[in-house]
Design a protein around this motif. Sequence first.
Motif: not given
Length: 345
Positions: A269-275, A289-294, A296-300, A320-325
């Motif tokens: 039941d994942r709930r990812p978000q585009l910060l 770029r944007y960050f994509i996170a779970d 709780w705000g942890n970058e994916l 990328d490895p930092s969670g950025r588009t």
Amino acid sequence: MFSRMPMLLCALFFGLSGCRQDYSLSPPADSEKVSVTVKLPKELALRSLQVMYRSASCKRASRGASGQPLEEDGFHSIDMPLERQGQSDLYQASLPVNGGGACSWHLSNVVFGVTYGMPTFFGERVTWGAGGGVLVKFDRNRSMRGSGSPVVVDGDLTIRKDYYPWLHERFLGGYAKTISLAREGDIFLEYQALQARQVYFEPMFHSDFLVKSEGVKVKSERNYITFTYPDGSVVSDRRSQPDFLKLQTLRTGRARECFSIIRYYKCPDRRPQLLPEWLPDPDKPGFGRYFIADEWGNELPRYHYRLLGKSGQSFQGRTDPSGRTQPLPDSAHPPLEVQFPERKW
């Protein structure tokens, strides 16, 4: 405060620049500041804020493993209080980036954190154990603590982490009973934030989910620490600390994968978000770029996305490895629609 700070011991620098050098800090009035803020839960107490300044001008003499003489940047360490902001639960300190003085000191790193406020709540002989520490590096020098493998952060740093009370009894090597803070990973959270001017730490403490453990009483390869979890389950395996993901699952009722950024794609039941913050790319004018996170705000890292830009153009890729588009043209901002496919289109 800084004008009264003691000088470094001259012995640290003797033979490099002599003992006449003034090693005191003297920050200029117009120095940039780094603010460190902690939102403190009522059950926890603050650790002291340890601050290290470095100097490339005032070197420090030391010796290597083979006894050979070495020279490294000098350091000046001080403790500072985090001051309560009014009647709130926020505590803050402001640190000059430029330490000034004859050595041209600069802010290198800070160590701070939280502990359990009243260990004796669990018994008269209970003492503080471990956990709850944070290390933030503002340069690439060696720090006071940490493993040397920090999480690298661009810009300001916001830390929100879950913690659980962990009561442990040790029998070998003398009896001891300690209360620690169980969390994911090592004792210290470790970050490198070269550009940060705001550091915010919010430990989320779940006091109702106490985990207990008993150390071995007889040393043997087949004896392990025994953990008793809040649901009454008892586990004895090779772990030296509580199963953090098990605690998260017990508290929330969600699958273990939902709390792992690496295995998040398996969360049912994942709930990812585009910060929402748009980050202009300094190397590609007209792109960002944007960050994509779970949730709780942890970058994916390496997470698939698809978004529809304001121009109607579709963009898809993997973070990328930092969670950025990947770099996106300005026409992608703001997006009209965002999707997170299970596999790449």
